[in-house]
Design a protein around this motif. Structure first.
Motif, PDB file in Angstrom:
ATOM      1  N   ALA A 117      -3.037  22.042  -2.525  1.00 34.16           N
ATOM      2  CA  ALA A 117      -1.764  21.677  -3.153  1.00 34.16           C
ATOM      3  C   ALA A 117      -1.980  21.047  -4.522  1.00 34.16           C
ATOM      4  O   ALA A 117      -1.207  21.286  -5.462  1.00 34.16           O
ATOM      5  N   MET A 118      -3.046  20.266  -4.669  1.00 34.67           N
ATOM      6  CA  MET A 118      -3.294  19.605  -5.946  1.00 34.67           C
ATOM      7  C   MET A 118      -3.936  20.546  -6.971  1.00 34.67           C
ATOM      8  O   MET A 118      -3.812  20.324  -8.178  1.00 34.67           O
ATOM      9  N   SER A 119      -4.613  21.574  -6.494  1.00 30.13           N
ATOM     10  CA  SER A 119      -5.227  22.521  -7.430  1.00 30.13           C
ATOM     11  C   SER A 119      -4.285  23.661  -7.797  1.00 30.13           C
ATOM     12  O   SER A 119      -4.479  24.340  -8.810  1.00 30.13           O
ATOM     13  N   ALA A 120      -3.246  23.859  -6.991  1.00 34.97           N
ATOM     14  CA  ALA A 120      -2.291  24.950  -7.240  1.00 34.97           C
ATOM     15  C   ALA A 120      -1.319  24.574  -8.351  1.00 34.97           C
ATOM     16  O   ALA A 120      -0.981  23.410  -8.545  1.00 34.97           O
ATOM     17  N   ASP A 121      -0.865  25.578  -9.059  1.00 34.82           N
ATOM     18  CA  ASP A 121       0.126  25.376 -10.119  1.00 34.82           C
ATOM     19  C   ASP A 121       1.521  25.464  -9.500  1.00 34.82           C
ATOM     20  O   ASP A 121       2.182  26.508  -9.541  1.00 34.82           O
ATOM     21  N   ILE A 122       1.943  24.355  -8.894  1.00 33.23           N
ATOM     22  CA  ILE A 122       3.255  24.287  -8.246  1.00 33.23           C
ATOM     23  C   ILE A 122       3.941  22.979  -8.637  1.00 33.23           C
ATOM     24  O   ILE A 122       3.274  21.994  -8.956  1.00 33.23           O
ATOM     25  N   PRO A 123       5.278  22.929  -8.598  1.00 27.85           N
ATOM     26  CA  PRO A 123       6.009  21.712  -8.996  1.00 27.85           C
ATOM     27  C   PRO A 123       6.134  20.718  -7.835  1.00 27.85           C
ATOM     28  O   PRO A 123       7.238  20.269  -7.497  1.00 27.85           O
ATOM     29  N   LEU A 124       5.020  20.367  -7.213  1.00 26.57           N
ATOM     30  CA  LEU A 124       5.035  19.548  -6.001  1.00 26.57           C
ATOM     31  C   LEU A 124       5.529  18.121  -6.275  1.00 26.57           C
ATOM     32  O   LEU A 124       4.971  17.407  -7.104  1.00 26.57           O
ATOM     33  N   ARG A 125       6.570  17.734  -5.550  1.00 29.83           N
ATOM     34  CA  ARG A 125       7.111  16.378  -5.677  1.00 29.83           C
ATOM     35  C   ARG A 125       6.628  15.456  -4.561  1.00 29.83           C
ATOM     36  O   ARG A 125       6.472  14.254  -4.760  1.00 29.83           O
ATOM     37  N   ARG A 126       6.430  16.029  -3.368  1.00 31.94           N
ATOM     38  CA  ARG A 126       6.053  15.175  -2.236  1.00 31.94           C
ATOM     39  C   ARG A 126       5.336  15.996  -1.181  1.00 31.94           C
ATOM     40  O   ARG A 126       5.727  17.126  -0.877  1.00 31.94           O
ATOM     41  N   PHE A 127       4.262  15.407  -0.645  1.00 28.19           N
ATOM     42  CA  PHE A 127       3.489  15.965   0.462  1.00 28.19           C
ATOM     43  C   PHE A 127       3.678  15.003   1.634  1.00 28.19           C
ATOM     44  O   PHE A 127       3.206  13.864   1.594  1.00 28.19           O
ATOM     45  N   VAL A 128       4.404  15.448   2.649  1.00 28.77           N
ATOM     46  CA  VAL A 128       4.690  14.587   3.805  1.00 28.77           C
ATOM     47  C   VAL A 128       3.783  14.990   4.955  1.00 28.77           C
ATOM     48  O   VAL A 128       3.759  16.158   5.367  1.00 28.77           O
ATOM     49  N   PHE A 129       3.034  14.025   5.469  1.00 26.86           N
ATOM     50  CA  PHE A 129       2.116  14.281   6.572  1.00 26.86           C
ATOM     51  C   PHE A 129       2.661  13.645   7.841  1.00 26.86           C
ATOM     52  O   PHE A 129       2.907  12.434   7.884  1.00 26.86           O
ATOM     53  N   LEU A 130       2.846  14.465   8.876  1.00 30.36           N
ATOM     54  CA  LEU A 130       3.284  13.970  10.174  1.00 30.36           C
ATOM     55  C   LEU A 130       2.066  13.480  10.942  1.00 30.36           C
ATOM     56  O   LEU A 130       1.323  14.265  11.521  1.00 30.36           O
ATOM     57  N   SER A 131       1.865  12.182  10.917  1.00 29.98           N
ATOM     58  CA  SER A 131       0.768  11.563  11.658  1.00 29.98           C
ATOM     59  C   SER A 131       1.282  11.135  13.021  1.00 29.98           C
ATOM     60  O   SER A 131       2.095  11.832  13.633  1.00 29.98           O
ATOM     61  N   SER A 132       0.862   9.995  13.507  1.00 29.99           N
ATOM     62  CA  SER A 132       1.287   9.519  14.822  1.00 29.99           C
ATOM     63  C   SER A 132       1.010   8.028  14.933  1.00 29.99           C
ATOM     64  O   SER A 132       0.069   7.510  14.314  1.00 29.99           O
ATOM     65  N   LEU A 133       1.810   7.347  15.735  1.00 31.56           N
ATOM     66  CA  LEU A 133       1.535   5.940  16.012  1.00 31.56           C
ATOM     67  C   LEU A 133       0.197   5.787  16.733  1.00 31.56           C
ATOM     68  O   LEU A 133      -0.411   4.718  16.703  1.00 31.56           O
ATOM     69  N   ALA A 134      -0.263   6.877  17.345  1.00 34.15           N
ATOM     70  CA  ALA A 134      -1.576   6.868  17.996  1.00 34.15           C
ATOM     71  C   ALA A 134      -2.696   6.610  16.999  1.00 34.15           C
ATOM     72  O   ALA A 134      -3.794   6.190  17.386  1.00 34.15           O
ATOM     73  N   ALA A 135      -2.450   6.857  15.707  1.00 37.04           N
ATOM     74  CA  ALA A 135      -3.458   6.590  14.681  1.00 37.04           C
ATOM     75  C   ALA A 135      -3.709   5.092  14.533  1.00 37.04           C
ATOM     76  O   ALA A 135      -4.775   4.675  14.078  1.00 37.04           O
ATOM     77  N   ILE A 136      -2.738   4.297  14.912  1.00 39.40           N
ATOM     78  CA  ILE A 136      -2.894   2.837  14.877  1.00 39.40           C
ATOM     79  C   ILE A 136      -3.383   2.329  16.226  1.00 39.40           C
ATOM     80  O   ILE A 136      -4.250   1.469  16.306  1.00 39.40           O
ATOM     81  N   GLY A 137      -2.821   2.886  17.293  1.00 41.69           N
ATOM     82  CA  GLY A 137      -3.195   2.447  18.626  1.00 41.69           C
ATOM     83  C   GLY A 137      -2.250   1.371  19.142  1.00 41.69           C
ATOM     84  O   GLY A 137      -1.477   0.779  18.375  1.00 41.69           O
ATOM     85  N   PRO A 138      -2.283   1.112  20.455  1.00 45.61           N
ATOM     86  CA  PRO A 138      -1.361   0.154  21.067  1.00 45.61           C
ATOM     87  C   PRO A 138      -1.805  -1.288  20.871  1.00 45.61           C
ATOM     88  O   PRO A 138      -2.939  -1.566  20.464  1.00 45.61           O
ATOM     89  N   LEU A 139      -0.885  -2.190  21.177  1.00 46.64           N
ATOM     90  CA  LEU A 139      -1.153  -3.629  21.140  1.00 46.64           C
ATOM     91  C   LEU A 139      -1.277  -4.160  22.562  1.00 46.64           C
ATOM     92  O   LEU A 139      -0.973  -3.470  23.534  1.00 46.64           O
ATOM     93  N   ALA A 140      -1.698  -5.417  22.667  1.00 36.85           N
ATOM     94  CA  ALA A 140      -1.690  -6.100  23.960  1.00 36.85           C
ATOM     95  C   ALA A 140      -0.244  -6.351  24.364  1.00 36.85           C
ATOM     96  O   ALA A 140       0.639  -6.514  23.508  1.00 36.85           O
ATOM     97  N   TYR A 141       0.007  -6.394  25.657  1.00 33.39           N
ATOM     98  CA  TYR A 141       1.380  -6.561  26.145  1.00 33.39           C
ATOM     99  C   TYR A 141       2.023  -7.836  25.615  1.00 33.39           C
ATOM    100  O   TYR A 141       3.210  -7.849  25.269  1.00 33.39           O
ATOM    101  N   ALA A 142       1.266  -8.904  25.525  1.00 37.78           N
ATOM    102  CA  ALA A 142       1.814 -10.210  25.131  1.00 37.78           C
ATOM    103  C   ALA A 142       1.988 -10.356  23.624  1.00 37.78           C
ATOM    104  O   ALA A 142       2.548 -11.351  23.169  1.00 37.78           O
ATOM    105  N   GLU A 143       1.533  -9.358  22.856  1.00 37.65           N
ATOM    106  CA  GLU A 143       1.635  -9.447  21.402  1.00 37.65           C
ATOM    107  C   GLU A 143       3.097  -9.463  20.980  1.00 37.65           C
ATOM    108  O   GLU A 143       3.869  -8.568  21.307  1.00 37.65           O
TER     109      GLU A 143
END
Length: 346
Positions: A117-143
């Motif tokens: 996307a960065m090397s292509a000649d396109i009028p790119l305004r935004r690249f949205v990546f669908l990640s996940s809360l799993a990338a952070i991981g859970p907390l302790a119950y008492a948090e």
């Protein structure tokens, strides 16, 4: 001239809803699909983009494109041919045999697309990546403090680690106008993972792993898509990250309780010994090790299912995106269960 958006993972659950919403917003949508993808629901959208009251396909509004994520050069050519204003990268795997398999699809392929996307000649305004809360991981119950965008990431699954690796890769792509969306558990029409639970509940069984309390969060797919679209069109220069849920905190019984209220079904609640479920998951992993299929219950998934606390803050999305969830669990489940019945899934 319509804005053009390139949506990966278009034939998937979330991807379908992204495509549908982008079309409704008047955008030209190019849907990245595989040759083996089931396009039944997308083709219905394609016919609906034609002349009102006809089945004429609106090919200029919805275009299917086959994508080779393994080749940066091929991706660059595809992006330049499309001339996209926006990219929403929703493609990925939620089940895989190894960490390497997760990383290849979720991280390496994401990096390839971003570099292209960065090397292509396109009028790119935004690249949205669908990640996940799993990338952070859970907390302790008492948090008491919920998961925020600044929470130290400690993912507990290879899936979560692969999503975190993808985030790291994308942040390092110079100049990429990046927004990262981290949804919690997503449900809605067409979803297949939580649907397994709904099928079990529909059969009269409400089963739990152990008896430890949990704090859970959910988001209805329409709310997730609304937040994603708002993030996509927001004029911004910096890298932005948003955790997305419906803003509520639920106990471990909430999903089944809402299901029972909506369906009117009586269900038998049972608590299965954690050790027994762990042994079962391990056995299934062994049996399916000889197959290309990954079982619904496995040791990897068990780590997420038994985590104590998945509550996240959506303050950043509320403030910057004016995100206001329209569905709590009851409202979202009502629509979801109606869809499952109308489409004869339940």
């Amino acid at each position: 001239m319509k804005d053009k958006v390139f949506i990966t993972g278009a034939s998937g659950f979330i991807g379908y809803h992204l495509v549908k919403t982008a079309l409704e917003a008047g955008m030209e949508v190019h849907a990245a699909v595989r040759p083996t993808s089931d396009l039944a629901f997308l083709k219905k959208l394609k016919s609906n983009t034609g002349k009102p009251g006809t089945d004429e396909a609106g090919s200029e509004d919805l275009v299917f494109v086959n994508t080779d994520f393994g080749s940066k050069e091929s991706l660059k050519e595809l992006l330049e041919k499309g001339g996209y204003t926006y990219i929403i990268h929703a493609a990925g795997v939620t089940k895989a045999k190894t960490a390497e398999a997760y990383n290849l699809v979720n991280a390496d392929y994401s990096l390839n697309l971003a570099i292209a996307a960065m090397s292509a000649d396109i009028p790119l305004r935004r690249f949205v990546f669908l990640s996940s809360l799993a990338a952070i991981g859970p907390l302790a119950y008492a948090e008491e403090q919920p998961i925020t965008e600044a929470t130290l990431p400690i993912p507990v699954t290879e899936y979560g680690k692969s999503k975190l690796l993808a985030e790291t890769y994308l942040r390092d792509v110079s100049g990429l106008p990046l927004t990262i969306i981290r949804p919690t558990a997503v449900y809605g029409p067409g979803e297949k993972d939580l649907f397994v639970l709904f099928k079990t509940l529909n059969s009269g069984l409400d089963a739990y792993i152990g008896k430890r309390p949990q704090r859970l969060s959910f988001v209805y797919v329409k709310d997730l898509v609304a937040a994603t679209m708002a993030a996509m069109v927001r004029d911004q220069e910096e890298i932005t990250v948003y955790n997305i849920s419906d803003g509520q905190s639920y106990d471990r019984y909430a999903l089944a309780d809402r299901f029972r209220e909506i369906s009117g079904k009586n269900v038998f609640r049972a608590h299965l010994p954690t050790v027994l479920v762990e042994l079962t998951a391990g056995f299934l992993d062994f049996i399916y090790s000889f197959s290309s299929v990954t079982p619904v219950l496995n040791r990897e998934k068990l780590k997420e299912l038994t985590a104590s606390n998945w509550i996240c803050s959506i303050d950043a999305a509320r403030t910057n995106l004016q995100y206001q969830p329209q569905y709590d669990l009851r409202q979202g489940l009502t629509e979801t269960l109606t869809w499952y019945k109308e489409n004869k899934w339940l």
